[in-house]
Design a protein around this motif. Sequence first.
Motif, short mmCIF file in Angstrom:
data_model
loop_
_atom_site.label_atom_id
_atom_site.label_comp_id
_atom_site.label_asym_id
_atom_site.label_seq_id
_atom_site.Cartn_x
_atom_site.Cartn_y
_atom_site.Cartn_z
N GLU A 21 -2.43 138.07 0.87
CA GLU A 21 -1.56 138.37 1.87
C GLU A 21 0.00 138.36 1.84
O GLU A 21 0.64 139.17 2.40
N GLN A 22 0.46 137.14 1.19
CA GLN A 22 1.96 137.01 0.84
C GLN A 22 2.12 137.07 -0.56
O GLN A 22 2.06 136.12 -1.33
N PRO A 23 2.46 138.13 -1.24
CA PRO A 23 3.01 138.22 -2.38
C PRO A 23 4.40 137.65 -2.84
O PRO A 23 5.13 137.32 -1.80
N PRO A 24 4.62 137.31 -3.80
CA PRO A 24 6.11 136.35 -4.23
C PRO A 24 7.35 137.60 -3.95
O PRO A 24 6.96 138.91 -4.09
N TYR A 25 8.29 136.97 -3.81
CA TYR A 25 9.81 137.79 -4.03
C TYR A 25 10.00 138.35 -5.16
O TYR A 25 9.58 137.54 -6.19
N ARG A 26 10.28 139.58 -5.35
CA ARG A 26 10.54 140.07 -6.69
C ARG A 26 12.16 140.21 -6.55
O ARG A 26 12.60 141.06 -5.82
N PRO A 27 13.03 139.34 -7.40
CA PRO A 27 14.27 139.59 -7.47
C PRO A 27 14.88 141.03 -7.79
O PRO A 27 14.09 141.78 -8.35
N GLY A 28 15.81 141.47 -7.13
CA GLY A 28 16.41 142.67 -7.60
C GLY A 28 15.85 143.78 -6.39
O GLY A 28 16.13 145.19 -6.46
N THR A 33 21.64 133.68 -6.31
CA THR A 33 22.00 134.96 -6.16
C THR A 33 22.28 135.31 -4.70
O THR A 33 21.34 134.89 -3.84
N TYR A 34 23.10 136.05 -4.22
CA TYR A 34 23.20 136.54 -2.94
C TYR A 34 23.10 137.95 -2.68
O TYR A 34 24.06 138.67 -3.33
N GLU A 35 22.43 138.72 -2.13
CA GLU A 35 22.29 140.02 -1.82
C GLU A 35 22.13 140.54 -0.37
O GLU A 35 21.35 139.56 0.50
N GLU A 36 22.53 141.60 0.03
CA GLU A 36 22.40 142.08 1.26
C GLU A 36 21.90 143.75 0.91
O GLU A 36 22.22 144.34 0.39
N VAL A 50 13.21 129.39 -5.26
CA VAL A 50 13.47 129.26 -3.89
C VAL A 50 14.05 130.22 -3.41
O VAL A 50 15.03 130.91 -3.74
N VAL A 51 13.62 130.97 -2.10
CA VAL A 51 14.23 132.02 -1.47
C VAL A 51 14.34 131.70 0.13
O VAL A 51 13.84 131.09 0.53
N VAL A 52 15.64 132.41 0.72
CA VAL A 52 15.99 132.08 1.93
C VAL A 52 16.34 133.45 2.53
O VAL A 52 17.00 134.15 1.84
N MET A 53 15.83 133.83 3.47
CA MET A 53 15.96 135.36 4.17
C MET A 53 16.43 135.30 5.63
O MET A 53 15.87 134.51 6.42
N ASP A 54 17.49 136.21 5.77
CA ASP A 54 17.90 136.14 7.27
C ASP A 54 18.09 137.46 7.60
O ASP A 54 18.83 138.39 6.87
N GLU A 55 17.53 138.00 8.55
CA GLU A 55 18.04 139.23 9.08
C GLU A 55 18.64 139.50 10.50
O GLU A 55 18.83 140.42 11.04
N VAL A 81 17.46 131.14 -5.26
CA VAL A 81 17.80 129.97 -6.35
C VAL A 81 17.00 130.35 -7.47
O VAL A 81 15.69 129.86 -7.35
N ALA A 82 17.19 130.90 -8.38
CA ALA A 82 16.55 131.09 -9.54
C ALA A 82 15.74 130.46 -10.44
O ALA A 82 14.50 130.30 -10.55
#
Length: 758
Positions: free
Chosen positions: A654-661, A703-706, A737-742, A732-733
């Motif tokens: 149900e919750q696959p991993p985050y894919r960088p990029g 890495t920080y992305e918008e 670890v992933v942090v997400m804010d919308e 944090v590669a």
Amino acid sequence: MELSDAWRLPGFTELEQLGEGTFGRVVLARQDNTGHIVAIKYLFSRFAAEPAYLDAFRQEALALHRVVSPHVVKLYEFFETPQGAAIVMEAINGVSLRSVLQAEGALEPEAALAVLKGSLLGLAAAHSVNVVHRDYKPANVLVADTGESKLVDFGTAVLAGEQGPSVGTPAYMAPEQWAGGQATPATDVYAATCVFFQCVAGHRPYEADQTEVLRTLHEHAPIPFGEVPQPVHQIVASGMAKDPSKRPVDALTFVGELERVARAGYGEDWERKGWSRLAKATGVLAAATPLVLLGAGTAAAPGVAAAGTGAAAASTGGIAAGLKIAIGVVAATAAVAGSVIVFSDASTPPPQPPPTTQQAVALKVAMKDRSGTVPGTTLQFRGQYPEVTGGPDQAWSKRVNDALTAPIDAWNRETGPSAGKMAAEHGGGPYVLTTKADVRMQNEKYLSVSYEHGLDNAPHPTWNFGRSSVLIDLTSGTAVVPADLFSAGMFSDQGMLTLSDRLWPDHNQGCALTEWKPIKPADLAGPGERKVFPAFTPAEVELTIDFNRLGFETACGVQTMKLPYDKLSDLLKPELVAGLTGGKTVKGTTSSAPPAQGLTDVSAGALTVHLPKDWTVVSQGLEKVLVAPGCPDPKKYFNCKYVLVTDNTQQSAEQPPYRPGGFYRRSAGGRACNAAGRKDLRQEGDAVRAASATASVGEATATYEEWTIQCVPRGQTGGSGETQVTQRIWFVADRQVVVMDEWRTPGVEDLLRTATVS
């Protein structure tokens, strides 16, 4: 071969010649008075009269004598006689890493890391006695059938700091090695990293037909770390730094970095998974070559290149190569008339002779496959299971292997009818029931196996996804039932309540909008559908919990909780724990220090956020939701500002991993556009990266992305929508670890700045 070069050490019977090079030959031999098998490496007598060649051969034996490690092939004796010189060495069942790469092309990262770790520990032993190998390459790494890697061939070794000739294998030589500079442990680190790159990428980091071009690449070309998986970028970048002072100072330091990166990128059990996968790659090769020839260039005089070895002469005086070696098995002590025993390893007792047919044979576990048609249906199945051979009798073997195949049969029996009905009603497919097995632990007492079940081409990834496990008592040859895992009175509602409290001390079971539900005995043993499946490693108990079967939300999925044995010592049977751990006390490694006053520590993998008291934390499947102050109902936070943190090494259907990029989904069904006030729309439209930079998370660099993402109706993919959301992502590669804010949530930067990354 000249007759004068056919000399043999008296007291040995030659069985087979394993290799011959420019400077010598290697044979497999039996010691006459003990029956032990040895590998004897001879320097041709015509070179024994040349001081430079004899000294190089003697230095190889001296290096092996100085370096004592289970990850370095053992030297037993070194002989000099009027006829020549010989080294008697250990032999290991296994194959060279070169053979593995020739057969496989590339390895999975965990397997490559496992091989690198073992041979680095061999290098570390060398570095600890001031010896630099100078020729680390795939041919000099032995992958043993015991689940370890060993370093061989010290024919080019020197003491750290010595200038020495430019010796090595061009594909793996460090820049300072090309220039004839001092040999340091960092020189070996460079070569080991080049080999690791080749294992993962399937080719050497730099390739050229001309030696001078290859030298230029090693000295000046960019480090190609982008060609390996992102979690190991750091390993390649630091290990292949052009400046040796920028690399890990020695192999032991490098092992520490490797362990940290491997855990962050591939989980705590990365090494077990790596050897499991490597065993499949080496099994056929090892079966074909029970005692293995390892080709390697050694024992050449300065400035001499061996014919036929593929080594090219360098402008700095040449690259030495030459004698092929083999690794044989057993210690030998021979009385050789007229010989001078320069030194021998008297600290290593001769091993016992091989077992006779009357002696017990060690159990072997090999992964097998079953396939066919589910009885009573036209549905196909494909199942994997471990098969045990070498048992005391046929009845024992049948009990064990029946228990190990039972999860396949149970999955087919429970799921086959409904899957067949779905195929008839919905079409699609072809549907195939699948089972994958994973050996979690094996010792002389127990075998623990986990199983993952699925359905190929299912309409939804969570449809009939299941788990199971088996613990085999190898003494009796029977499966241990759940009730027999626990001490008297502990397999009860009260005992399972105690277990649940230790899994979830705050009664937060990792799923949103649910009530506290402790585990019950029936959840492990039935009757009815089992929901909790215990598996065992030498360090901890793994409890895989199917939250869907427990009645929780679909997003909760299947999760694995881990507890070290010291946290369960009063619940489990003492004799069980002793058999699983070998009688050792195994303690957890997590800190029990309380958070600072007024703060709540919230952890996701390697990241710990110190949450102020006016914030709220809610678990949503594999995500932790940090709800900002001022939310009227933090448990129903959809219209409030919140931040998601997640351990990217964890995933479910149900919750696959985050894919960088890319933008952050973490949901097989897509995310709703809550931040835009449109829960009816999904973040499945066009997505554009609006910003890219780096930022600090604790003391780590992220890495920080918008991303600007179009919100579209369910079922639509791509295109523009009625509104859009903006995601901010910190990744944090090296810790995954992933942090997400919308929501442009106030205070997020402060939370991340004060966070702890372990």
